[in-house]
Design a protein around this motif. Structure first.
Motif, PDB file in Angstrom:
ATOM      1  N   ILE B  36       0.832  -1.205   0.000  1.00  0.00           N
ATOM      2  CA  ILE B  36       0.000   0.000   0.000  1.00  0.00           C
ATOM      3  C   ILE B  36       0.863   1.251   0.000  1.00  0.00           C
ATOM      4  CG2 ILE B  36      -1.574   1.353   1.430  1.00  0.00           C
ATOM      5  CD1 ILE B  36      -2.849  -1.325   2.280  1.00  0.00           C
ATOM      6  N   LEU B  37       1.910   1.239   0.797  1.00  0.00           N
ATOM      7  CA  LEU B  37       2.784   2.405   0.861  1.00  0.00           C
ATOM      8  C   LEU B  37       3.488   2.644  -0.472  1.00  0.00           C
ATOM      9  CD1 LEU B  37       4.225   1.877   4.430  1.00  0.00           C
ATOM     10  CD2 LEU B  37       3.160   3.975   3.596  1.00  0.00           C
ATOM     11  N   LEU B  38       3.992   1.585  -1.054  1.00  0.00           N
ATOM     12  CA  LEU B  38       4.694   1.748  -2.332  1.00  0.00           C
ATOM     13  C   LEU B  38       3.723   2.226  -3.410  1.00  0.00           C
ATOM     14  CD1 LEU B  38       7.015  -1.381  -2.223  1.00  0.00           C
ATOM     15  CD2 LEU B  38       7.608   1.010  -1.821  1.00  0.00           C
ATOM     16  N   GLU B  39       2.525   1.682  -3.338  1.00  0.00           N
ATOM     17  CA  GLU B  39       1.508   2.101  -4.310  1.00  0.00           C
ATOM     18  C   GLU B  39       1.197   3.592  -4.146  1.00  0.00           C
ATOM     19  OE1 GLU B  39       0.224   0.618  -7.519  1.00  0.00           O
ATOM     20  OE2 GLU B  39       0.737  -0.891  -5.995  1.00  0.00           O
ATOM     21  N   ALA B  40       1.071   3.990  -2.886  1.00  0.00           N
ATOM     22  CA  ALA B  40       0.800   5.414  -2.615  1.00  0.00           C
ATOM     23  C   ALA B  40       1.931   6.279  -3.163  1.00  0.00           C
ATOM     24  CB  ALA B  40       0.649   5.636  -1.110  1.00  0.00           C
ATOM     25  N   ALA B  41       3.159   5.835  -2.925  1.00  0.00           N
ATOM     26  CA  ALA B  41       4.309   6.597  -3.414  1.00  0.00           C
ATOM     27  C   ALA B  41       4.257   6.712  -4.938  1.00  0.00           C
ATOM     28  CB  ALA B  41       5.609   5.925  -2.973  1.00  0.00           C
ATOM     29  N   GLU B  42       4.015   5.589  -5.592  1.00  0.00           N
ATOM     30  CA  GLU B  42       3.968   5.616  -7.058  1.00  0.00           C
ATOM     31  C   GLU B  42       2.868   6.546  -7.553  1.00  0.00           C
ATOM     32  OE1 GLU B  42       3.816   1.913  -9.064  1.00  0.00           O
ATOM     33  OE2 GLU B  42       5.737   1.208  -8.272  1.00  0.00           O
ATOM     34  N   GLY B  43       1.725   6.453  -6.912  1.00  0.00           N
ATOM     35  CA  GLY B  43       0.605   7.305  -7.319  1.00  0.00           C
ATOM     36  C   GLY B  43       0.970   8.774  -7.218  1.00  0.00           C
ATOM     37  N   LEU B  44       1.520   9.154  -6.083  1.00  0.00           N
ATOM     38  CA  LEU B  44       1.869  10.558  -5.886  1.00  0.00           C
ATOM     39  C   LEU B  44       2.909  11.014  -6.894  1.00  0.00           C
ATOM     40  CD1 LEU B  44       2.006  10.951  -2.007  1.00  0.00           C
ATOM     41  CD2 LEU B  44       0.503  12.112  -3.612  1.00  0.00           C
ATOM     42  N   ILE B  45       3.886  10.168  -7.145  1.00  0.00           N
ATOM     43  CA  ILE B  45       4.937  10.550  -8.090  1.00  0.00           C
ATOM     44  C   ILE B  45       4.358  10.689  -9.494  1.00  0.00           C
ATOM     45  CG2 ILE B  45       7.059   9.772  -9.193  1.00  0.00           C
ATOM     46  CD1 ILE B  45       7.700   8.403  -6.448  1.00  0.00           C
ATOM     47  N   ARG B  46       3.496   9.752  -9.854  1.00  0.00           N
ATOM     48  CA  ARG B  46       2.881   9.850 -11.184  1.00  0.00           C
ATOM     49  C   ARG B  46       2.100  11.145 -11.338  1.00  0.00           C
ATOM     50  NH1 ARG B  46       1.315   4.460 -10.696  1.00  0.00           N
ATOM     51  NH2 ARG B  46       2.697   3.031 -11.798  1.00  0.00           N
ATOM     52  N   LEU B  54       7.936  12.094   2.364  1.00  0.00           N
ATOM     53  CA  LEU B  54       7.513  10.885   3.054  1.00  0.00           C
ATOM     54  C   LEU B  54       6.190  11.121   3.773  1.00  0.00           C
ATOM     55  CD1 LEU B  54      10.931   9.697   4.440  1.00  0.00           C
ATOM     56  CD2 LEU B  54       9.709   8.959   2.407  1.00  0.00           C
ATOM     57  N   GLU B  55       6.033  12.306   4.285  1.00  0.00           N
ATOM     58  CA  GLU B  55       4.783  12.667   4.951  1.00  0.00           C
ATOM     59  C   GLU B  55       3.605  12.464   3.996  1.00  0.00           C
ATOM     60  OE1 GLU B  55       5.109  14.821   7.996  1.00  0.00           O
ATOM     61  OE2 GLU B  55       2.995  14.418   8.382  1.00  0.00           O
ATOM     62  N   ALA B  56       3.738  12.990   2.811  1.00  0.00           N
ATOM     63  CA  ALA B  56       2.659  12.886   1.832  1.00  0.00           C
ATOM     64  C   ALA B  56       2.362  11.426   1.506  1.00  0.00           C
ATOM     65  CB  ALA B  56       3.038  13.649   0.572  1.00  0.00           C
ATOM     66  N   ILE B  57       3.393  10.649   1.369  1.00  0.00           N
ATOM     67  CA  ILE B  57       3.195   9.239   1.055  1.00  0.00           C
ATOM     68  C   ILE B  57       2.450   8.538   2.177  1.00  0.00           C
ATOM     69  CG2 ILE B  57       4.385   7.055   0.669  1.00  0.00           C
ATOM     70  CD1 ILE B  57       6.639   8.668  -0.653  1.00  0.00           C
ATOM     71  N   ALA B  58       2.925   8.770   3.401  1.00  0.00           N
ATOM     72  CA  ALA B  58       2.282   8.142   4.552  1.00  0.00           C
ATOM     73  C   ALA B  58       0.807   8.544   4.614  1.00  0.00           C
ATOM     74  CB  ALA B  58       3.001   8.546   5.838  1.00  0.00           C
ATOM     75  N   THR B  59       0.548   9.821   4.502  1.00  0.00           N
ATOM     76  CA  THR B  59      -0.829  10.305   4.556  1.00  0.00           C
ATOM     77  C   THR B  59      -1.691   9.616   3.506  1.00  0.00           C
ATOM     78  OG1 THR B  59      -0.090  12.454   5.356  1.00  0.00           O
ATOM     79  CG2 THR B  59      -2.286  12.333   4.388  1.00  0.00           C
ATOM     80  N   ARG B  60      -1.191   9.589   2.302  1.00  0.00           N
ATOM     81  CA  ARG B  60      -1.959   8.958   1.227  1.00  0.00           C
ATOM     82  C   ARG B  60      -2.226   7.485   1.514  1.00  0.00           C
ATOM     83  NH1 ARG B  60      -2.303  10.204  -4.928  1.00  0.00           N
ATOM     84  NH2 ARG B  60      -2.360   8.170  -5.909  1.00  0.00           N
ATOM     85  N   ALA B  61      -1.287   6.842   2.198  1.00  0.00           N
ATOM     86  CA  ALA B  61      -1.473   5.429   2.522  1.00  0.00           C
ATOM     87  C   ALA B  61      -2.327   5.252   3.765  1.00  0.00           C
ATOM     88  CB  ALA B  61      -0.112   4.763   2.712  1.00  0.00           C
ATOM     89  N   GLY B  62      -2.742   6.364   4.385  1.00  0.00           N
ATOM     90  CA  GLY B  62      -3.603   6.272   5.553  1.00  0.00           C
ATOM     91  C   GLY B  62      -2.857   6.003   6.847  1.00  0.00           C
ATOM     92  N   VAL B  63      -1.563   6.235   6.867  1.00  0.00           N
ATOM     93  CA  VAL B  63      -0.794   6.040   8.095  1.00  0.00           C
ATOM     94  C   VAL B  63       0.045   7.291   8.355  1.00  0.00           C
ATOM     95  CG1 VAL B  63      -0.689   3.550   7.843  1.00  0.00           C
ATOM     96  CG2 VAL B  63       1.108   4.978   6.856  1.00  0.00           C
ATOM     97  N   THR B  64       0.943   7.207   9.309  1.00  0.00           N
ATOM     98  CA  THR B  64       1.817   8.334   9.603  1.00  0.00           C
ATOM     99  C   THR B  64       3.264   7.917   9.404  1.00  0.00           C
ATOM    100  OG1 THR B  64       1.719   7.717  11.902  1.00  0.00           O
ATOM    101  CG2 THR B  64       0.285   9.523  11.188  1.00  0.00           C
ATOM    102  N   LYS B  65       4.113   8.895   9.476  1.00  0.00           N
ATOM    103  CA  LYS B  65       5.511   8.650   9.158  1.00  0.00           C
ATOM    104  C   LYS B  65       6.147   7.492   9.928  1.00  0.00           C
ATOM    105  CE  LYS B  65       7.151  12.854   9.325  1.00  0.00           C
ATOM    106  NZ  LYS B  65       8.265  13.817   9.526  1.00  0.00           N
ATOM    107  N   PRO B  66       5.998   7.442  11.245  1.00  0.00           N
ATOM    108  CA  PRO B  66       6.668   6.334  11.954  1.00  0.00           C
ATOM    109  C   PRO B  66       6.255   4.971  11.414  1.00  0.00           C
ATOM    110  CG  PRO B  66       5.971   7.986  13.502  1.00  0.00           C
ATOM    111  CD  PRO B  66       5.406   8.410  12.179  1.00  0.00           C
ATOM    112  N   THR B  67       5.020   4.828  11.055  1.00  0.00           N
ATOM    113  CA  THR B  67       4.583   3.557  10.472  1.00  0.00           C
ATOM    114  C   THR B  67       5.320   3.293   9.162  1.00  0.00           C
ATOM    115  OG1 THR B  67       2.414   3.874  11.451  1.00  0.00           O
ATOM    116  CG2 THR B  67       2.596   2.248   9.694  1.00  0.00           C
TER     117      THR B  67
END
Lengths: 216, 216
Positions: B36-46, B54-67
DNA sequence: ATCAAAAATCTACCAATGGTAATTTAATCT
DNA sequence: AGATTAAATTACCATTGGTAGATTTTTGAT
């Protein structure tokens, strides 16, 4: 290292003189200052590797960040300026070697050899320029050195081919291809310098000169 | 965009549930979360280009940075993971094309063509991996995609040459050279896509297949 | 059943760093 | 001499990678 009490590089006891410095007039030593800053940047990179802060550069040059910004613009501009300097020095060194060759093949081999040698000698600086510094827009950072170099290479390639009645329109693309091949092989080799450099030079020269084909 | 009151991506009125989530056991959906996190990262980058936090990625994946850190390590690890995924997809696509060729030259041409096409289709992701994300050690970032790909290419090259009794020891260096040439030409072409892609493909294929020499 | 330990998560923070606004000092102009 | 302008500093801001500590739930032992 020695923690500065201040956010700037001011020695702990003293206070840095503020305001316009004595004996300094409009557009006076601007070029000199630019040079001093770039020199400081190069020095730091050579000593400490490709990760360097603008603060550190400014401090080493004896000024503060805003002065650095005034002279150079932003960090991308700094990287640009360093890339340009390095490109010139690299081109000078490599061109001299190419000029010593008596046949085209030897010229190409000297080019390859000179490129690798130069990158190894300026290891940190080379890595900073090609993979290091820029904040945003790192995208064309990889092409910073290459753009200059590619333009330099395109002309000789086109000439060489024109003189032999071959299609010269390939020059631009080939320049980037040539540079890319050199760059990646350089990065790979610099990683641990495990393979004999002469062998690497021979092999990549062979690829660029004769290609991969074994039959027509 | 819409300024969040919080430092995290919590909706302004609500409070995010804290603590261990209900129905979640040790090493349960770990792989799923990673995905899910990698997918979120890819989506945001696309969508937003190669610069992503990293904050944006975590948020998009529904979690927070430490997770995110717990799942992936640090930013370099994230870039690594994305590079690996992209390398696999790229290799799959390109290999299929190469396999369709009937003669080696056509194979190389399909390789070149497939590489450029793929990079163009995954423009942002490609740039993020090759020139974008890593914090430190951007040095071998440029080689991230290449290292995997080069290993993939080295074997076919060695095979091809062995079968024809040619020196196969060039395979490694040639792989990096090949990848470097492709990468730089790709970067240059992606900049504005001003030149006809078929022409670029022909020209770089010609360089790699036949080299630059005009006479022996 | 109860309660302690462990695991997973979030909030709130830190440090580094690129970049800038406001201020101070000196030179230059009228 | 006084006003204006240029140069430089201090002190700050915003972003962002990364982490410590609080908080909640599950798990397991008694």
């Amino acid at each position: 290292m020695s923690a500065p009490r201040d956010s700037q590089g001011t020695p702990p006891g003293t206070t840095r003189r503020r305001g316009r410095p004595a004996g300094r007039t409009v557009a006076d030593g601007v070029i000199a200052d630019r040079e001093i800053l770039l020199e400081a940047a190069e020095g730091l990179i050579r000593e400490n590797g490709p990760s360097v802060s603008l603060e550190a550069i400014a401090t080493r040059a004896g000024v503060t960040k805003p002065t650095l910004y005034r002279e150079l613009g932003d960090k991308d501009a700094l990287v640009n300026a360093l890339a340009e300097r390095l490109a010139v020095r690299m081109a000078t060194a490599v061109t001299a070697l190419v000029g010593q060759a008596s046949v085209p093949f030897e010229g190409l081999r000297n080019l390859v050899s000179g490129y690798l040698d130069f990158a190894a000698r300026e290891r940190h600086l080379y890595l900073f320029i090609t993979a290091g510094g820029a904040r945003d827009d790192r995208v064309q950072q990889a092409l910073l050195l290459a753009d200059g170099a590619a333009r330099q290479f395109a002309e000789p390639i086109a000439d060489y081919r024109s003189r032999r009645n071959a299609d010269a329109s390939v020059a631009t693309v080939w320049s980037y291809g040539l540079l890319g091949a050199l760059h990646f092989v350089t990065l790979w080799w610099l990683k641990d310098e495990a393979v004999d450099i002469e062998l690497v030079i021979d092999q990549i020269t062979s690829l660029l000169w004769s290609g991969m084909r074994l039959e027509d």
